[in-house]
Design an enzyme around this catalytic site. Structure first.
Site, mmCIF file in Angstrom:
data_model
loop_
_atom_site.group_PDB
_atom_site.id
_atom_site.type_symbol
_atom_site.label_atom_id
_atom_site.label_comp_id
_atom_site.label_asym_id
_atom_site.label_seq_id
_atom_site.Cartn_x
_atom_site.Cartn_y
_atom_site.Cartn_z
ATOM 1 N N SER A 1 -9.552 -8.698 2.108
ATOM 2 C CA SER A 1 -8.896 -8.355 3.467
ATOM 3 C C SER A 1 -9.425 -9.066 4.589
ATOM 4 O O SER A 1 -8.550 -9.780 5.524
ATOM 5 C CB SER A 1 -8.691 -6.763 4.383
ATOM 6 O OG SER A 1 -10.157 -6.233 4.479
ATOM 7 N N HIS B 1 -3.482 -5.445 0.288
ATOM 8 C CA HIS B 1 -2.803 -7.572 0.823
ATOM 9 C C HIS B 1 -1.890 -7.311 -0.345
ATOM 10 O O HIS B 1 -1.760 -8.589 -0.229
ATOM 11 C CB HIS B 1 -4.139 -7.581 1.229
ATOM 12 C CG HIS B 1 -4.185 -7.211 2.889
ATOM 13 N ND1 HIS B 1 -3.982 -7.471 3.590
ATOM 14 C CD2 HIS B 1 -5.299 -6.330 3.297
ATOM 15 C CE1 HIS B 1 -5.064 -7.316 4.896
ATOM 16 N NE2 HIS B 1 -5.288 -6.125 4.335
ATOM 17 N N LYS C 1 2.290 -2.882 5.516
ATOM 18 C CA LYS C 1 2.074 -4.269 6.136
ATOM 19 C C LYS C 1 2.610 -5.304 5.170
ATOM 20 O O LYS C 1 3.713 -5.428 6.520
ATOM 21 C CB LYS C 1 0.309 -5.044 4.769
ATOM 22 C CG LYS C 1 -0.891 -4.491 5.780
ATOM 23 C CD LYS C 1 -2.246 -4.702 5.038
ATOM 24 C CE LYS C 1 -3.266 -4.034 5.253
ATOM 25 N NZ LYS C 1 -3.764 -3.225 5.539
#
Length: 391
Positions: free
Chosen positions: A180, A208, A239
């Site tokens: 990240s 991610h 996300k």
């Protein structure tokens, strides 16, 4: 109030070192631009990779779910809080990830904590990449299993760790799929081969990578063609998916065990209907609108190339996460402040989130950014970087 003097002293040190920051209040929705302090700024710090937080289909699905099922669920999943929509979404998610089953947690953080803190005992060993996410670190802290940290993405050190722990009942190797803070991708094929050689379980946190890598955003396992060879996939729904929550995808036996033993799952109220419906719709958007991911990567390449041409150190990122590494903590915060003056919101990241002398401004471009916005952001970085003597 008396009794908190030690906290006040530590905060004063942060203030003196230029790293204390109040929370930033957004006065708008989470788009490619946001309103902060009455000003419109180009947003380069959100995880809204595909712009799904404001996608019309997700908003419509959330509103419809509220009208049908209400604002909340009123219970934990194991008592009276499992609606048919929860089960249907988990089946859809498992199909999407090409796994037997999936289970949704309240966040990506609780998903990691729930898995690691539940399935390991003092007979086992967990082997973790040195740069894994804080939620993995905290999950490891909750287990009595032995632990071994291998140097970041260092396969020789991982092999050594596997060789040194062969007396354990079970070894679990855990890694971020995409890291990240640096934006680099784990060498997952090599990790899988080593774990198969030494009979270890593989767990990947694709927070991610979910919605970003692999076909239709299925993650790093799909990206590397490793379906059926990675035992546990953890990801986030907050996300690229654009809503809230985390998930675990893997064999049915893992889902069954976590339902009965994972404390974050057992003792947290289930997601409200609006969240579950919006997450479910997001999977459909990934399948039906793949051009969003194409646009994300096009914008990523454009912005990375621009920062490199300006002379910034962007490390080894291979994803939409692009750090602008400056080293000094105070300097990273000054760069962030200068960017705000220039009309760009990009947060500084300092120790302990990143190692000392690795402070940075972390940027994340999205599919929602226009080329004009990215050009303006690059111009702002150029002016701010020159003013501070970074470039």
């Amino acid at each position: 109030m008396k009794g908190f003097e030690h906290l006040e002293e530590e905060i004063r040190e942060w203030q003196e070192n230029g790293v204390f920051r109040p929370l930033t209040e957004l006065e708008s929705d989470q788009e490619s631009t946001v309103k902060i302090g009455g000003r419109k700024l180009i947003q380069l710090s959100s995880n809204n990779y595909l712009g799904l937080t404001t996608h019309p289909r997700l908003k419509e699905a959330a509103l419809e779910a509220i009208n049908v099922y209400g604002a909340g669920t009123g219970s934990v999943r194991t008592i009276a809080g499992t609606f048919s929509m929860h089960e249907a979404f988990e089946k859809k998610l498992a199909d999407f990830k090409h796994t037997e089953a999936a289970l949704v947690f309240q966040s990506g953080f609780t998903a990691n904590v729930g898995v690691l803190g539940t399935i390991l005992t003092d007979e086992d060993v967990v082997i973790s990449d040195a740069l894994n996410h804080a939620s993995i670190i905290d999950g490891i802290r909750l287990t009595k299993a032995g632990r071994r940290i291998y140097q970041h993405a260092d396969m020789d050190d991982l092999k050594k760790a596997l060789e040194e722990t062969q007396t354990a009942r079970r070894r679990l190797v855990v890694t971020d799929g995409v890291f990240s803070m640096d934006g680099d991708v784990a060498p997952l094929p090599d990790i899988v081969e080593l774990c198969e050689q030494y009979d270890a379980i593989v767990m990947v946190d694709d927070a991610h990578a979910s919605g970003v890598m692999g076909k239709n955003g299925r993650g790093t396992v799909d990206h590397f063609g490793l379906h059926g060879r990675v035992h546990i996939q953890v990801g986030t729904l907050s996300k690229a998916i654009g809503v809230l929550g985390g998930y675990v995808a893997g064999p049915q036996v893992l889902r069954d065990y976590l339902i009965h033993r994972a404390r974050p799952f057992l003792f947290s109220t289930s997601h409200p209907p609006a969240v579950t419906a919006a997450c479910s719709e997001a999977i459909d958007v990934l399948l039906e609108e793949p051009e969003l991911i194409d646009r994300l990567w096009e914008n990523t390449r454009f912005f990375k190339d621009g920062l490199t041409r300006l002379g910034f150190n962007t490390g080894k990122s291979g994803t939409p996460i692009t750090p602008v590494i400056v080293g000094n903590d105070a300097l990273a915060m000054k760069l962030s402040d200068e960017l705000i003056e220039e009309g760009v919101y990009a947060q500084g990241i300092v120790f302990p989130t990143v190692p000392r002398n690795q402070a940075r401004v972390r940027t994340i471009v999205t599919a929602a950014h226009s080329k004009k916005e990215l050009e303006q952001a690059l111009e702002a970085f150029g002016r701010a970087g020159q003013k501070l003597g970074i470039i």
